[in-house]
Write an enzyme that holds these catalytic residues in place. Structure first.
Site, PDB file in Angstrom:
ATOM      1  N   GLU A  16     -40.564  28.558 -57.482  1.00 12.97           N
ATOM      2  CA  GLU A  16     -39.265  28.440 -58.149  1.00 12.97           C
ATOM      3  C   GLU A  16     -38.103  28.677 -57.188  1.00 12.97           C
ATOM      4  O   GLU A  16     -37.053  28.045 -57.296  1.00 12.97           O
ATOM      5  CB  GLU A  16     -39.192  29.408 -59.329  1.00 12.97           C
ATOM      6  CG  GLU A  16     -40.000  29.003 -60.543  1.00 12.97           C
ATOM      7  CD  GLU A  16     -41.497  29.252 -60.372  1.00 12.97           C
ATOM      8  OE1 GLU A  16     -41.884  30.020 -59.448  1.00 12.97           O
ATOM      9  OE2 GLU A  16     -42.282  28.700 -61.166  1.00 12.97           O
ATOM     10  N   PHE A  29     -40.136  32.459 -65.663  1.00  9.93           N
ATOM     11  CA  PHE A  29     -40.275  32.518 -64.210  1.00  9.93           C
ATOM     12  C   PHE A  29     -38.927  32.494 -63.507  1.00  9.93           C
ATOM     13  O   PHE A  29     -38.856  32.285 -62.295  1.00  9.93           O
ATOM     14  CB  PHE A  29     -41.130  31.347 -63.718  1.00  9.93           C
ATOM     15  CG  PHE A  29     -42.477  31.251 -64.387  1.00  9.93           C
ATOM     16  CD1 PHE A  29     -43.180  32.389 -64.735  1.00  9.93           C
ATOM     17  CD2 PHE A  29     -43.040  30.019 -64.666  1.00  9.93           C
ATOM     18  CE1 PHE A  29     -44.425  32.316 -65.359  1.00  9.93           C
ATOM     19  CE2 PHE A  29     -44.281  29.925 -65.292  1.00  9.93           C
ATOM     20  CZ  PHE A  29     -44.975  31.078 -65.632  1.00  9.93           C
ATOM     21  N   HIS A  35     -44.177  33.258 -70.474  1.00  9.20           N
ATOM     22  CA  HIS A  35     -43.810  31.869 -70.720  1.00  9.20           C
ATOM     23  C   HIS A  35     -42.737  31.722 -71.799  1.00  9.20           C
ATOM     24  O   HIS A  35     -41.954  30.781 -71.770  1.00  9.20           O
ATOM     25  CB  HIS A  35     -45.040  31.055 -71.126  1.00  9.20           C
ATOM     26  CG  HIS A  35     -45.991  30.804 -70.008  1.00  9.20           C
ATOM     27  ND1 HIS A  35     -46.641  31.821 -69.337  1.00  9.20           N
ATOM     28  CD2 HIS A  35     -46.409  29.646 -69.432  1.00  9.20           C
ATOM     29  CE1 HIS A  35     -47.413  31.300 -68.397  1.00  9.20           C
ATOM     30  NE2 HIS A  35     -47.288  29.979 -68.433  1.00  9.20           N
TER      31      HIS A  35
END
Length: 325
Positions: free
Chosen positions: A60, A86, A129
């Site tokens: 990321e 994330f 998530h």
């Protein structure tokens, strides 16, 4: 006008802007040939080529750094963080770089980056998530946070975000991706950023919310209408910066308010809404401001989600409490 899901509306928006502007680039983990984990970018690489729609490494921070550099070179990157949980790996690029560029460079440079990411509970994802982390970014000046609640808004807001010259974090609630359809024009159109919508007009009490909680609130509003309680539902759409004018107009109209968010209560978007009301419209209130949110605990594992997440029953109970005050 076609009936489309939110995911189809998002794909439409991306395709429209890729077609309209050669400087728009779409990238992220698995967004190319696979079309993304939710298929939001399905078919785009085949249509626009690997130079315009491409996969990024599983990093990321690298995705954010690439988006930042491309924007400095006058591209309009649309970067996908596969799940917003994330975001911690890309916080420096978003908050310390993208959000500060216009200030740092005295307005001589823009930062036309759109960061897309799915988020939100109710679909039993693994840990990290589904987390509702919009408050982290909303607290940071220099960056917009946009959260659509329906397919029509999703397409128009995403097109507006991509065309905007400031960075936008565009969050898409996973539970809304395919749970219902809405009329969505095939052609390109925009929905204004920084502007809330009156999702339902009412006169007795205002519910101020965003994302998936708009759907839950509308269900409750329809039910209570038959019981003689007229509920106005305000869909914030952009949670940073807030459309304070629309919020205050609704409060002054109804005199009673319930603020609803899926995220934990502590330091969330709802807290800012309550603060703005207390500063600007406290004399219009006929009851304390009610709040509905998730508990101030870590987002639970999937099996416990339904007990943890706020729902229509919670919203209904709070509306009745504030209405009867």
């Amino acid at each position: 006008m076609a009936q489309k899901t939110m995911i189809q509306a998002i794909t439409d928006a991306l395709a429209s802007e890729l077609e309209a502007n050669k400087d728009v680039l779409v990238f992220g983990e698995d967004v190319g040939n696979n079309g993304g984990v939710f298929r939001a970018t399905e078919g785009l690489q085949a249509k626009f080529g690997e130079d315009r729609v491409f996969d990024a490494p599983l990093a990321e921070s690298g995705i954010g750094g690439l988006a930042f550099g491309l924007a400095l070179e006058n591209f309009r990157p649309v970067a996908e963080i596969q799940f917003f949980g994330f975001v911690f790996e890309v916080m420096d690029e978003i908050v310390a770089q993208m959000a500060r560029t216009r200030y740092r460079m005295s307005g001589t440079r823009t930062m036309p980056v759109t960061i897309r990411a799915p988020f939100g509970g109710g679909v039993h994802t693994p840990e990290l998530h589904a987390d509702n982390l919009e408050g982290l970014i909303a607290q940071s000046p220099g960056i917009r946070v946009v959260i659509p609640s329906n397919p029509y808004d999703a397409k128009g807001l995403l097109i507006s975000a991509i065309r905007d010259n400031d960075p936008v974090v565009f969050l898409e609630h996973m539970k809304l991706y395919r749970s219902f359809r809405d009329e969505v024009p095939d052609e390109s159109y925009t929905v204004p950023l920084d502007k809330a919508a009156v999702a339902k007009e009412g006169s007795d009490i205002s519910v101020i919310t965003y994302g998936a909680m708009v759907r839950e609130s509308l269900k409750v509003a329809e039910k209570l209408e038959a019981e003689g309680i007229s509920v106005e539902v305000i869909d914030l759409r952009t949670v940073a910066p807030l459309d304070v004018a629309t919020i205050i107009a609704s409060v002054e109209k109804t005199g009673r308010v319930v603020v609803v968010q899926e995220a934990q209560k502590q330091a969330g978007v709802g807290a800012q809404v309550v603060s703005e009301i207390s500063e600007r419209a406290v004399l219009s209130l006929e009851a304390p401001v009610g709040r509905v949110s998730a508990p101030d605990t870590v987002f639970p594992f999937g099996m416990a989600e339904n007990a943890w997440l706020p729902n229509a029953s919670d919203i209904e109970a709070k509306i009745k409490e504030i209405h009867a005050f």
